[in-house]
Design an enzyme around this catalytic site. Structure first.
Site, PDB file in Angstrom:
ATOM      1  N   LYS A   2       0.825  -1.216   0.000  1.00 29.13           N
ATOM      2  CA  LYS A   2       0.000   0.000   0.000  1.00 29.13           C
ATOM      3  C   LYS A   2       0.854   1.258   0.000  1.00 29.13           C
ATOM      4  O   LYS A   2       0.459   2.276  -0.568  1.00 29.13           O
ATOM      5  CB  LYS A   2      -0.962  -0.009   1.193  1.00 29.13           C
ATOM      6  CG  LYS A   2      -2.108  -0.985   1.007  1.00 29.13           C
ATOM      7  CD  LYS A   2      -3.309  -0.624   1.864  1.00 29.13           C
ATOM      8  CE  LYS A   2      -4.440  -1.614   1.620  1.00 29.13           C
ATOM      9  NZ  LYS A   2      -5.493  -1.527   2.626  1.00 29.13           N
TER      10      LYS A   2
ATOM     11  N   LYS B 245      -5.564 -12.741  -9.026  1.00 30.71           N
ATOM     12  CA  LYS B 245      -6.831 -12.797  -8.299  1.00 30.71           C
ATOM     13  C   LYS B 245      -7.781 -11.722  -8.826  1.00 30.71           C
ATOM     14  O   LYS B 245      -7.339 -10.632  -9.187  1.00 30.71           O
ATOM     15  CB  LYS B 245      -6.525 -12.531  -6.816  1.00 30.71           C
ATOM     16  CG  LYS B 245      -7.532 -13.119  -5.862  1.00 30.71           C
ATOM     17  CD  LYS B 245      -7.082 -12.886  -4.428  1.00 30.71           C
ATOM     18  CE  LYS B 245      -8.223 -12.304  -3.630  1.00 30.71           C
ATOM     19  NZ  LYS B 245      -7.922 -12.084  -2.228  1.00 30.71           N
TER      20      LYS B 245
ATOM     21  N   LYS C 156     -11.210  -5.785  -7.007  1.00 34.16           N
ATOM     22  CA  LYS C 156     -12.086  -4.645  -7.295  1.00 34.16           C
ATOM     23  C   LYS C 156     -11.286  -3.454  -7.797  1.00 34.16           C
ATOM     24  O   LYS C 156     -11.843  -2.539  -8.386  1.00 34.16           O
ATOM     25  CB  LYS C 156     -12.927  -4.266  -6.069  1.00 34.16           C
ATOM     26  CG  LYS C 156     -12.181  -4.176  -4.771  1.00 34.16           C
ATOM     27  CD  LYS C 156     -13.152  -4.096  -3.584  1.00 34.16           C
ATOM     28  CE  LYS C 156     -12.418  -4.430  -2.295  1.00 34.16           C
ATOM     29  NZ  LYS C 156     -13.253  -4.784  -1.184  1.00 34.16           N
TER      30      LYS C 156
END
Ligand code: TRP
Length: 334
Positions: free
Chosen positions: A115, A197, A200
């Protein structure tokens, strides 16, 4: 342990829209857990502000997530579904646990590294102590088990380390949680790159099925799913795109991969993709209808929020008071 049942805790961040991956991998599997466990599911809005949010949009998304939990079939009477930010004990315990967590431990967290790289202009202290807040979430409810995906396993590990460290100093205060090892949900991969994967935050809108996508969009996205030139519906690693579609079809219909292979033996990819799109769209249709109905019933949702906030706060407060006493805070005068 409440009512002789073990306690289970989980939650999702209040940001972004859920994907078919979140649904088949997590939410759908939560639906039956209340028979066996006392369950708590948070809308993790405190975690969400580690990344900048637009207030109006964020407020709507958080409420939509709670509504979606219910629309998907989580019974809000049997399951405590609530907003993390409505239970102040989360932030309070988080502060205390910060003082029992080492910088070095937090520095090793892969999610923090990822992040920080992604939001290089906003590497805030909340992003760094994110796992401590997650530990507080879990430990406040004395959870025995936590269903989490592999990406959150490291956070569960640090939760266990913090709990054991605290218990080592003050006695048995916290239940040390385990990963939930029951039936795990399907791992849904990207429709555009089946080695990744489904996420979103994927920039390619065709890569993910969003839970709120309408039937036409779902079918169109499945039609465009990346496959191969083998022209046979077979469940094998050499055909990751088809394997992913079989996994999805299996998760929705409950059929085994071999049965799916048989069902589509001799059929083309076009037919198979359409079939996958149809079963997914049919599965989501009642969820959409229920979501629309619930969204209009403001009083009902408000009632659920109020009741479950209070219920969550009751259990959380019990643990927090114990912790405050253990660390030696002065007693309150009533
Ligand atoms: N960090 C989790 C995620 O992004 C969400 C979360 C916050 C959570 N607190 C939790 C999950 C406690 C399980 C238990 O998926």
């Amino acid at each position: 342990m409440l009512d002789g049942k073990k306690t289970l805790y989980s939650g999702m961040q209040a940001t972004g829209t859920l994907t078919l991956g979140n649904y088949l991998g997590a939410l759908k599997n939560w639906l039956t857990l209340a028979d066996e466990y006392t369950t708590f599911y948070g809308v993790m809005d405190l975690h969400s502000i580690t990344v900048r949010q637009d207030p109006a949009d964020f407020r709507k998304k958080a409420r939509n997530l709670l509504t979606l939990y219910i629309a998907a079939g989580l019974d809000p009477v049997k399951n405590c579904i609530y907003f993390q930010s409505h239970v102040p004990a989360h932030a309070e315990l988080s502060w205390i646990l910060n003082c029992f967590t080492y910088m070095g431990e937090l520095n090793r967290m892969t999610q923090f590294k990822d992040k920080s790289a992604k939001h290089a202009d906003n590497i805030n202290a909340g992003l760094f102590t994110y796992p401590v807040l997650m530990a507080a979430d879990i430990l406040l409810y004395q959870a025995d088990v936590v269903p989490v995906g592999v990406d959150q396993m490291q956070h569960l590990e640090i939760t266990r380390d913090i709990a054991q460290r605290f218990n080592g100093i003050y006695g048995e205060v916290f239940t040390v949680p385990e990963a939930y090892l029951g039936k795990v949900g399907a791992k849904v991969m990207s429709l555009q790159d089946p080695t990744k994967k489904m996420s979103k935050s994927d920039e390619n809108p065709n890569a993910s099925i969003l839970l709120m996508d309408d039937t036409d969009t779902i079918i169109r996205k499945f039609k465009r799913a990346v496959t191969d030139s083998e022209a046979q519906v077979r469940y094998r690693d050499e055909q990751p795109g088809i394997k992913n579609l079989i996994d999805i079809y299996s998760a929705v219909t409950g059929k085994k991969p071999e049965e799916v292979e048989k069902e589509f033996d001799g059929k083309g990819y076009g037919d198979f993709k359409l079939a996958v799109g149809e079963v997914v769209a049919n599965m989501l249709k009642p969820v959409h209808e229920e979501f629309d109905r619930l969204t209009k019933d403001k009083a009902f949702i408000d009632g659920i929020i109020k009741e479950n906030d209070e219920k969550a706060a009751y259990y959380a407060m019990k643990t927090l008071r114990k912790v405050q006493k253990k660390v030696g805070f002065t007693e309150r005068i009533r």
